[in-house]
Design a protein around this motif. Structure first.
Motif, PDB file in Angstrom:
ATOM      1  N   GLU A 233       1.637  22.182 -17.498  1.00 32.35           N
ATOM      2  CA  GLU A 233       1.422  23.178 -16.450  1.00 32.35           C
ATOM      3  C   GLU A 233      -0.062  23.309 -16.159  1.00 32.35           C
ATOM      4  OE1 GLU A 233       4.293  26.702 -16.553  1.00 32.35           O
ATOM      5  OE2 GLU A 233       4.262  26.093 -18.671  1.00 32.35           O
ATOM      6  N   TYR A 234      -0.394  23.411 -14.878  1.00 30.53           N
ATOM      7  CA  TYR A 234      -1.794  23.536 -14.482  1.00 30.53           C
ATOM      8  C   TYR A 234      -1.846  24.180 -13.102  1.00 30.53           C
ATOM      9  CZ  TYR A 234      -6.334  22.151 -12.588  1.00 30.53           C
ATOM     10  OH  TYR A 234      -7.566  22.163 -11.998  1.00 30.53           O
ATOM     11  N   ASP A 235      -2.662  25.217 -12.996  1.00 30.01           N
ATOM     12  CA  ASP A 235      -2.907  25.869 -11.711  1.00 30.01           C
ATOM     13  C   ASP A 235      -1.597  26.285 -11.036  1.00 30.01           C
ATOM     14  OD1 ASP A 235      -4.550  26.918  -9.759  1.00 30.01           O
ATOM     15  OD2 ASP A 235      -4.656  25.049  -8.610  1.00 30.01           O
ATOM     16  N   ASN A 236      -0.728  26.954 -11.841  1.00 30.72           N
ATOM     17  CA  ASN A 236       0.554  27.484 -11.358  1.00 30.72           C
ATOM     18  C   ASN A 236       1.519  26.401 -10.865  1.00 30.72           C
ATOM     19  OD1 ASN A 236      -0.197  30.247 -11.799  1.00 30.72           O
ATOM     20  ND2 ASN A 236      -1.430  30.143  -9.921  1.00 30.72           N
ATOM     21  N   SER A 237       1.299  25.175 -11.277  1.00 28.25           N
ATOM     22  CA  SER A 237       2.204  24.089 -10.922  1.00 28.25           C
ATOM     23  C   SER A 237       2.595  23.333 -12.184  1.00 28.25           C
ATOM     24  CB  SER A 237       1.542  23.121  -9.926  1.00 28.25           C
ATOM     25  OG  SER A 237       1.292  23.768  -8.691  1.00 28.25           O
ATOM     26  N   ILE A 238       3.680  22.583 -12.093  1.00 29.86           N
ATOM     27  CA  ILE A 238       4.137  21.756 -13.207  1.00 29.86           C
ATOM     28  C   ILE A 238       3.969  20.296 -12.813  1.00 29.86           C
ATOM     29  CG2 ILE A 238       6.079  21.153 -14.700  1.00 29.86           C
ATOM     30  CD1 ILE A 238       7.227  23.930 -14.138  1.00 29.86           C
ATOM     31  N   PHE A 239       3.311  19.545 -13.682  1.00 28.67           N
ATOM     32  CA  PHE A 239       3.030  18.142 -13.410  1.00 28.67           C
ATOM     33  C   PHE A 239       3.614  17.261 -14.515  1.00 28.67           C
ATOM     34  CE2 PHE A 239      -0.405  20.447 -11.268  1.00 28.67           C
ATOM     35  CZ  PHE A 239      -0.380  19.867 -10.007  1.00 28.67           C
ATOM     36  N   MET A 240       3.746  15.996 -14.186  1.00 26.54           N
ATOM     37  CA  MET A 240       4.189  15.017 -15.172  1.00 26.54           C
ATOM     38  C   MET A 240       3.399  13.723 -14.988  1.00 26.54           C
ATOM     39  SD  MET A 240       7.906  13.161 -15.613  1.00 26.54           S
ATOM     40  CE  MET A 240       8.838  14.685 -15.754  1.00 26.54           C
ATOM     41  N   ILE A 241       3.006  13.136 -16.111  1.00 32.37           N
ATOM     42  CA  ILE A 241       2.411  11.797 -16.096  1.00 32.37           C
ATOM     43  C   ILE A 241       3.343  10.888 -16.903  1.00 32.37           C
ATOM     44  CG2 ILE A 241       0.421  10.357 -16.668  1.00 32.37           C
ATOM     45  CD1 ILE A 241      -1.341  12.797 -16.509  1.00 32.37           C
ATOM     46  N   PRO A 242       4.292  10.240 -16.234  1.00 32.25           N
ATOM     47  CA  PRO A 242       5.162   9.307 -16.949  1.00 32.25           C
ATOM     48  C   PRO A 242       4.472   7.958 -17.120  1.00 32.25           C
ATOM     49  CG  PRO A 242       5.799   9.393 -14.649  1.00 32.25           C
ATOM     50  CD  PRO A 242       4.632  10.343 -14.809  1.00 32.25           C
ATOM     51  N   GLU A 243       4.933   7.188 -18.089  1.00 27.84           N
ATOM     52  CA  GLU A 243       4.395   5.834 -18.221  1.00 27.84           C
ATOM     53  C   GLU A 243       4.923   4.967 -17.084  1.00 27.84           C
ATOM     54  OE1 GLU A 243       5.524   1.975 -20.605  1.00 27.84           O
ATOM     55  OE2 GLU A 243       4.910   3.576 -21.991  1.00 27.84           O
ATOM     56  N   THR A 244       3.988   4.309 -16.377  1.00 32.35           N
ATOM     57  CA  THR A 244       4.341   3.430 -15.261  1.00 32.35           C
ATOM     58  C   THR A 244       3.553   2.123 -15.356  1.00 32.35           C
ATOM     59  OG1 THR A 244       2.694   4.586 -13.905  1.00 32.35           O
ATOM     60  CG2 THR A 244       4.984   5.306 -13.694  1.00 32.35           C
ATOM     61  N   HIS A 245       3.436   1.598 -16.559  1.00 31.44           N
ATOM     62  CA  HIS A 245       2.582   0.417 -16.731  1.00 31.44           C
ATOM     63  C   HIS A 245       3.101  -0.783 -15.946  1.00 31.44           C
ATOM     64  CE1 HIS A 245       4.578  -2.623 -19.345  1.00 31.44           C
ATOM     65  NE2 HIS A 245       5.350  -1.615 -19.660  1.00 31.44           N
ATOM     66  N   SER A 246       4.417  -0.846 -15.699  1.00 33.83           N
ATOM     67  CA  SER A 246       4.970  -1.956 -14.911  1.00 33.83           C
ATOM     68  C   SER A 246       4.435  -1.951 -13.483  1.00 33.83           C
ATOM     69  CB  SER A 246       6.498  -1.879 -14.892  1.00 33.83           C
ATOM     70  OG  SER A 246       7.024  -1.997 -16.199  1.00 33.83           O
ATOM     71  N   ASN A 247       3.989  -0.797 -13.030  1.00 27.94           N
ATOM     72  CA  ASN A 247       3.408  -0.664 -11.692  1.00 27.94           C
ATOM     73  C   ASN A 247       1.889  -0.804 -11.715  1.00 27.94           C
ATOM     74  OD1 ASN A 247       3.914  -0.166  -8.876  1.00 27.94           O
ATOM     75  ND2 ASN A 247       3.026   1.873  -9.129  1.00 27.94           N
ATOM     76  N   LYS A 248       1.330  -1.007 -12.919  1.00 26.23           N
ATOM     77  CA  LYS A 248      -0.123  -1.151 -13.106  1.00 26.23           C
ATOM     78  C   LYS A 248      -0.895   0.067 -12.578  1.00 26.23           C
ATOM     79  CE  LYS A 248       0.113  -5.257 -14.962  1.00 26.23           C
ATOM     80  NZ  LYS A 248       1.569  -5.326 -15.140  1.00 26.23           N
ATOM     81  N   THR A 249      -0.328   1.266 -12.869  1.00 21.02           N
ATOM     82  CA  THR A 249      -0.971   2.505 -12.458  1.00 21.02           C
ATOM     83  C   THR A 249      -0.756   3.576 -13.514  1.00 21.02           C
ATOM     84  OG1 THR A 249       1.034   3.165 -11.272  1.00 21.02           O
ATOM     85  CG2 THR A 249      -0.715   2.129  -9.960  1.00 21.02           C
ATOM     86  N   ILE A 250      -1.606   4.618 -13.466  1.00 19.29           N
ATOM     87  CA  ILE A 250      -1.340   5.881 -14.157  1.00 19.29           C
ATOM     88  C   ILE A 250      -1.105   6.902 -13.056  1.00 19.29           C
ATOM     89  CG2 ILE A 250      -2.236   7.670 -15.686  1.00 19.29           C
ATOM     90  CD1 ILE A 250      -3.896   5.542 -17.074  1.00 19.29           C
ATOM     91  N   ASP A 251       0.117   7.430 -12.987  1.00 17.84           N
ATOM     92  CA  ASP A 251       0.542   8.244 -11.845  1.00 17.84           C
ATOM     93  C   ASP A 251       0.791   9.691 -12.234  1.00 17.84           C
ATOM     94  OD1 ASP A 251       0.447   6.010 -10.241  1.00 17.84           O
ATOM     95  OD2 ASP A 251       2.590   5.565 -10.442  1.00 17.84           O
ATOM     96  N   LEU A 252       0.582  10.562 -11.251  1.00 22.15           N
ATOM     97  CA  LEU A 252       0.835  11.984 -11.415  1.00 22.15           C
ATOM     98  C   LEU A 252       1.965  12.404 -10.477  1.00 22.15           C
ATOM     99  CD1 LEU A 252      -0.290  14.637 -12.784  1.00 22.15           C
ATOM    100  CD2 LEU A 252      -1.556  14.989 -10.648  1.00 22.15           C
TER     101      LEU A 252
END
Length: 534
Positions: A356-375
């Motif tokens: 949780e951050y700034d009244n919102s809920i976020f997730m950072i899942p593993e997406t290494h197959s996409n060659k990115t770090i995503d939010l």
């Protein structure tokens, strides 16, 4: 993801010591990568004399067992990943070549005004430490810089050592030597040859990463490592096996191969387990199981507590398919809901780090197959999510774990930088003032950890008794074999230090791995690799 550098716009002039222009693939790779870099170039190829002060003395029976062992190992096919496959250097006409064949060789090398010499040969040439501006680097395989165990990976099997390591030694005048870095790989219990392959490729990363750090932070970074001083010496003890050693290692390899075949007849399934308590519980034998159906596994659990309910987000992997993100709920009466899939892409997803951050809920899942770090951002809790942004692009990273500390956002993640290595060997660190930033800065001493025993993240970093504690995976025996708990002692934009303080191990014969641990409110939750007969 760039840093200021100590040498400003100057390119480092490097001398490389090899035995010949025909060299193993791993050495060829190092030379190729240095010349492709923006911070260094090889201006002098130094050919060593090829003489060794050591030669094993084998008896007739020693040779019999040595030949049996080498025949077994010769059947290990490594293909293009073979680090010891011989490749011929393509010599640029502008490249200076110096042969070490006389007392005048050192003065000839000095005349080249090299910044640094890197010794890739097996010879101990520490007397060349005064032939360049910043001394000489040399690789040593094994824990003791005065002792060399040959063949590499053999003694680790004999002594039941789960890891095999390399040391990067820094020789510089007047007569000083330091261990400036170490790296660890998993010992292949079935083949020293495969261990050698891993350690040589890891050596490439060890040299290239430290050369980049040297360029960014300068030589003082290494000269200040007074606690890693070793005695300056050319003497080294060489340990060669004899027939009893060969016999024992062949027997061990045979037994472990049989055990590996028997385990392959069983199904390994990741399951979830939980326990309630006021603090993080590690009495895993008391945990209650949450079993998935037979056709899938559940792993990487993360928890958010809302409305007296625990929302458990996890990777759901259906065999033969790819991973996606699902969730289930556990209430205070331990009523567990059916799981529901909430996030799926065309590529594999796992490790759903939720915060949780700034009244919102976020997730950072593993997406290494996409060659990115995503939010991702939650738009209707808990089931509706939308892609928010790429935090970091063009990166092969797994198990990204954010931490807000000292007014900065830090991302701990394991990055694959060498095509011949796995992506769990090295821990990288990136930081920014804002989690929504487009400019996460790569830490200057990346990788901050290079150790198969504790690099890859295993859950949320948490605070306890004014300590920052980072769970990590220990994959030295097998992938996700156990968990290490590390105390972070230094976390700044210029430095990082941590110390392993505890291990969490599988607690029964049926449990052969554990690689995520989290605690929220009163719920402790883990995953475990469960072994059952088909």
């Amino acid at each position: 993801m760039t840093n200021m550098n100590h040498f400003e716009n100057t390119i480092l002039k490097i001398g490389i010591i090899v035995k010949d222009i025909e060299i193993p693939h791993w050495q060829y790779y190092i030379i190729e990568e240095i010349n492709k870099s923006h911070f260094a170039t090889i201006s002098n190829l130094i050919i060593s004399s090829g003489t060794n002060d050591f030669s094993p003395k084998f008896t007739f029976i020693d040779n019999i067992f040595k030949n049996i062992f080498e025949k077994i190992e010769s059947n290990r096919q490594l293909g293009e990943d073979d680090s010891q496959k011989i490749k011929k250097l393509e010599i640029d006409p502008s490249l200076k070549i110096t042969n070490i064949n006389s007392a005048s060789s050192t003065s000839k090398i000095k005349d080249e005004n090299l910044d640094l010499i890197i010794n890739l040969s097996s010879e101990k040439l520490s007397d060349l430490s005064n032939a360049s501006k910043y001394g000489l680097w040399s690789i040593h395989h094994g824990p003791n810089p005065y002792e060399l165990n040959q063949p590499l990976g053999f003694w680790e099997i004999l002594k039941c050592q789960n890891v095999t390591n390399s040391l990067l030694l820094f020789y510089y005048p007047p007569g000083r030597c330091q261990i400036i870095d170490k790296s660890y790989v998993r010992t292949n219990i079935l083949s020293p040859k495969r261990t050698q392959n891993l350690i040589y490729w890891k050596t490439c990363s060890l040299i290239l990463n430290n050369l980049k750090i040297f360029y960014i932070l300068g030589p003082s970074r290494f000269e200040q490592l007074s606690n890693h001083n070793v005695e300056f010496s050319n003497e080294i003890k060489i340990n060669f096996p004899h027939f009893k050693d060969y016999y024992e290692v062949i027997s061990i390899m045979k037994k472990r191969h049989s055990r590996a075949k028997s385990i392959s007849k069983n199904l390994e399934q990741w399951i979830l387990l939980y326990n309630f308590g006021n603090s993080l519980s590690t009495e895993f034998h008391k945990f209650k199981e949450i079993r998935p159906p037979e056709d899938r596994f559940w792993a990487d659990p993360f928890v958010l507590f809302r409305d007296n309910t625990y929302f458990v987000f996890f990777e759901e992997f259906i065999y033969g398919d790819k991973g996606n993100i699902s969730y289930l709920t556990i209430d205070e009466n331990e009523v567990i809901s059916e799981p529901k899939r909430i996030l799926e892409e065309s590529y594999h997803m796992s490790y759903p780090y939720i915060f949780e951050y700034d009244n919102s809920i976020f997730m950072i899942p593993e997406t290494h197959s996409n060659k990115t770090i995503d939010l991702y951002e939650c738009i209707e809790f808990p089931s509706k999510w939308k892609f928010k942004k790429n935090l970091i692009k063009d990166i092969d990273a797994v198990d990204s774990t954010p931490l807000f500390f000292d007014n900065k956002w830090w991302i701990f993640t394991s990055v694959k930088t060498n095509p011949y290595l796995e992506n769990w060997d090295d821990l990288f660190l990136f930081y920014s003032d804002d989690i929504l930033s487009d400019n996460f800065i790569s830490h200057p001493i990346n990788p901050v950890v290079s150790d198969i025993q504790k690099s890859r993240s295993a859950g949320k970093i948490f605070f306890s008794q004014n300590k920052i504690l980072r769970p990590s995976q220990n994959s030295s025996i097998s992938y996700g074999g156990s968990i290490s708990l590390n105390e972070i002692n230094v976390l700044t934009p210029d430095d990082f230090k941590e110390k392993k303080i505890k291990s969490f191990l599988p607690w029964s014969e049926k449990i052969v791995g554990i690689h995520t641990i989290n605690h929220t409110n009163k719920l402790s939750i883990i995953d475990a690799k469960y072994l059952k007969s088909c």
